[in-house]
Design a protein around this motif. Structure first.
Motif, PDB file in Angstrom:
ATOM      1  N   CYS A 285     -12.106   5.592   4.718  1.00 26.71           N
ATOM      2  CA  CYS A 285     -11.110   4.404   3.693  1.00 26.71           C
ATOM      3  C   CYS A 285     -11.931   4.573   2.224  1.00 26.71           C
ATOM      4  O   CYS A 285     -10.901   4.500   1.418  1.00 26.71           O
ATOM      5  N   THR A 308       1.609   9.638   3.383  1.00 26.62           N
ATOM      6  CA  THR A 308       2.096   9.174   4.542  1.00 26.62           C
ATOM      7  C   THR A 308       1.188   9.378   5.746  1.00 26.62           C
ATOM      8  O   THR A 308       1.312   8.595   6.573  1.00 26.62           O
ATOM      9  N   LYS A 311      -1.300   6.580   6.062  1.00 28.73           N
ATOM     10  CA  LYS A 311      -0.776   5.315   6.455  1.00 28.73           C
ATOM     11  C   LYS A 311      -0.749   5.507   8.016  1.00 28.73           C
ATOM     12  O   LYS A 311      -1.071   4.649   8.763  1.00 28.73           O
ATOM     13  N   SER A 312      -0.159   6.819   8.525  1.00 26.15           N
ATOM     14  CA  SER A 312      -0.089   6.913   9.968  1.00 26.15           C
ATOM     15  C   SER A 312      -1.481   7.010  10.706  1.00 26.15           C
ATOM     16  O   SER A 312      -1.628   6.436  11.604  1.00 26.15           O
ATOM     17  N   ARG A 315      -2.905   3.194  10.919  1.00 24.71           N
ATOM     18  CA  ARG A 315      -2.216   2.142  11.295  1.00 24.71           C
ATOM     19  C   ARG A 315      -2.899   1.828  12.519  1.00 24.71           C
ATOM     20  O   ARG A 315      -2.716   0.281  12.959  1.00 24.71           O
ATOM     21  N   ARG A 324      -7.215  -2.184   6.921  1.00 26.58           N
ATOM     22  CA  ARG A 324      -6.059  -2.781   6.624  1.00 26.58           C
ATOM     23  C   ARG A 324      -5.963  -3.025   4.838  1.00 26.58           C
ATOM     24  O   ARG A 324      -4.563  -2.844   4.571  1.00 26.58           O
ATOM     25  N   TYR A 327      -4.811   0.433   3.936  1.00 24.09           N
ATOM     26  CA  TYR A 327      -3.381   0.669   4.038  1.00 24.09           C
ATOM     27  C   TYR A 327      -2.508  -0.058   3.469  1.00 24.09           C
ATOM     28  O   TYR A 327      -1.317   0.448   3.047  1.00 24.09           O
ATOM     29  N   GLU A 328      -2.686  -1.182   3.257  1.00 24.86           N
ATOM     30  CA  GLU A 328      -1.951  -1.922   2.365  1.00 24.86           C
ATOM     31  C   GLU A 328      -1.632  -1.472   0.918  1.00 24.86           C
ATOM     32  O   GLU A 328      -0.450  -1.528   0.189  1.00 24.86           O
ATOM     33  N   ALA A 330      -2.080   1.627  -0.028  1.00 24.95           N
ATOM     34  CA  ALA A 330      -1.123   2.588   0.193  1.00 24.95           C
ATOM     35  C   ALA A 330       0.122   2.674   0.604  1.00 24.95           C
ATOM     36  O   ALA A 330       1.149   3.094  -0.042  1.00 24.95           O
ATOM     37  N   ARG A 331       0.347   1.551   1.105  1.00 27.93           N
ATOM     38  CA  ARG A 331       1.977   1.095   1.455  1.00 27.93           C
ATOM     39  C   ARG A 331       2.631   0.699   0.132  1.00 27.93           C
ATOM     40  O   ARG A 331       3.704   1.284  -0.172  1.00 27.93           O
ATOM     41  N   SER A 334       2.799   3.844  -2.266  1.00 27.93           N
ATOM     42  CA  SER A 334       3.841   4.807  -2.087  1.00 27.93           C
ATOM     43  C   SER A 334       5.272   4.060  -2.088  1.00 27.93           C
ATOM     44  O   SER A 334       6.096   4.988  -2.617  1.00 27.93           O
TER      45      SER A 334
END
Length: 340
Positions: A285, A308, A311-312, A315, A324, A327-328, A330-331, A334
């Motif tokens: 991370c 992408t 994120k996968s 998850r 988390r 991930y948030e 990156a989301r 993107s």
């Protein structure tokens, strides 16, 4: 400034060109050839193509292929193509063919970065044609090696190996830095193809050649100890040594000096993916957060792919607060990239 001169390149590319010394003096000559007022070129036109290629390469490294390739394509069509049709002495013509081959290879490399692999192959095939006609072994070998890199990244090990071997065979008198450059790619291709013996043999050759190159006065070239550590990591990963690959990707990162954003995104993404592969979630991370610092500043299909993948991979770990948070981030980034 004469607005008509912007027509030679287009306004965006012209603004880049203004950073090239004596560029405005060269524009008149470029425009004369483009518009048919002159049907003869000299070394000044060759120098202009070379200088523009260098500037476009800098833009590509800093901002990604989607940003730079349209400018490169416009320069090829509107300025370089008329040069290739113009009269010139033999030495000028060969030099122009060589300069054009360099630009074609660069444009193909940008297309790879966009994920336009068929287009990239067409550019590279034309680069090989031009380099061959010019007798330019360096660009010919570099292009074959770049095509091998494209193939190995797409998982086509046999084709990657064929191209890497062809690049090495086409440069029998290569100096030590070039030999390391070519042998590193051969080793990576053999590793992906499952040939452990040849992969280890060739990475050892690359290490020996780099040691010889580094013991000499520093020569111009992008292949350095950081690049070699990256190739060692790729060979290790191809042969199943994920932990060793992580260590050498970290070493590659440590040795990097002045590396451009797009390269950092690519290498650090691989490092994070492999850190996670060996179970180091929070270290992964932290590395991915560095990727996300650079990601909004580039326009790159390969960078999009890596985010992408990020994120996968994250998850399944969303119960972890650090995972988390990454991930948030990156989301959100993107989603912003898609909206651009």
């Amino acid at each position: 400034m004469d607005p008509s001169r912007r027509g030679v390149l287009g306004s965006a590319l012209f603004s880049v060109a203004l950073t090239i010394p004596a560029w405005q003096d060269t524009v008149r000559r470029l425009e004369d050839v483009q518009t048919g007022r002159s049907n003869r070129i000299g070394f000044a036109e060759v120098d202009a193509v070379t200088a523009m290629t260098e500037k476009l390469s800098e833009l590509d490294d800093m901002f990604g292929g989607r940003h730079a390739r349209p400018m490169a394509a416009a320069f090829l069509v509107n300025t370089v193509a008329p040069h290739l049709r113009a009269d010139a002495p033999d030495d000028v013509r060969k030099s122009m063919l060589s300069a054009t081959a360099d630009l074609l290879y660069l444009t193909g490399y940008m297309a790879v970065d966009e994920g336009l692999h068929g287009l990239a192959q067409r550019y590279c095939t034309k680069a090989l044609e031009m380099a061959g006609a010019a007798g330019d072994h360096l660009t010919y070998c570099t292009t074959l090696r770049g095509m091998s890199l494209q193939a190995v990244d797409l998982g086509h090990g046999t084709q990657a190996l064929r191209l890497a071997d062809a690049a090495a065979a086409a440069s029998p008198a290569a100096g030590p830095r070039m030999r390391a450059f070519l042998a590193g790619q051969q080793a990576h291709s053999y590793a992906v193809s499952g040939d452990r013996r040849n992969a280890l043999r060739l990475i050892s050759e690359a290490e020996a050649a780099m040691e010889q190159a580094e013991s000499r006065a520093k020569a111009f070239g992008s292949y350095d100890t950081s690049s070699l550590a990256y190739h060692v990591a790729q060979v290790q990963h191809g042969l199943g040594d994920v932990a060793g690959s992580v260590r050498n990707l970290q070493e590659s990162s440590r040795l990097r000096h002045g590396v451009y954003r797009r390269t950092r995104v690519r290498y650090d993404s691989l490092l994070a993916e492999r850190q996670l592969e060996v179970g180091h979630l929070e270290a992964a991370c932290a590395t991915w957060d560095r990727v996300l610092d650079d990601y909004p500043l580039i326009q790159s299909g390969r960078a999009d792919e890596r985010v992408t993948v990020m994120k996968s991979r994250l998850r399944p770990h969303l119960r972890n607060a650090t995972a988390r948070s990454t991930y948030e981030r990156a989301r959100e980034l993107s989603a912003s990239s898609t909206a651009r």
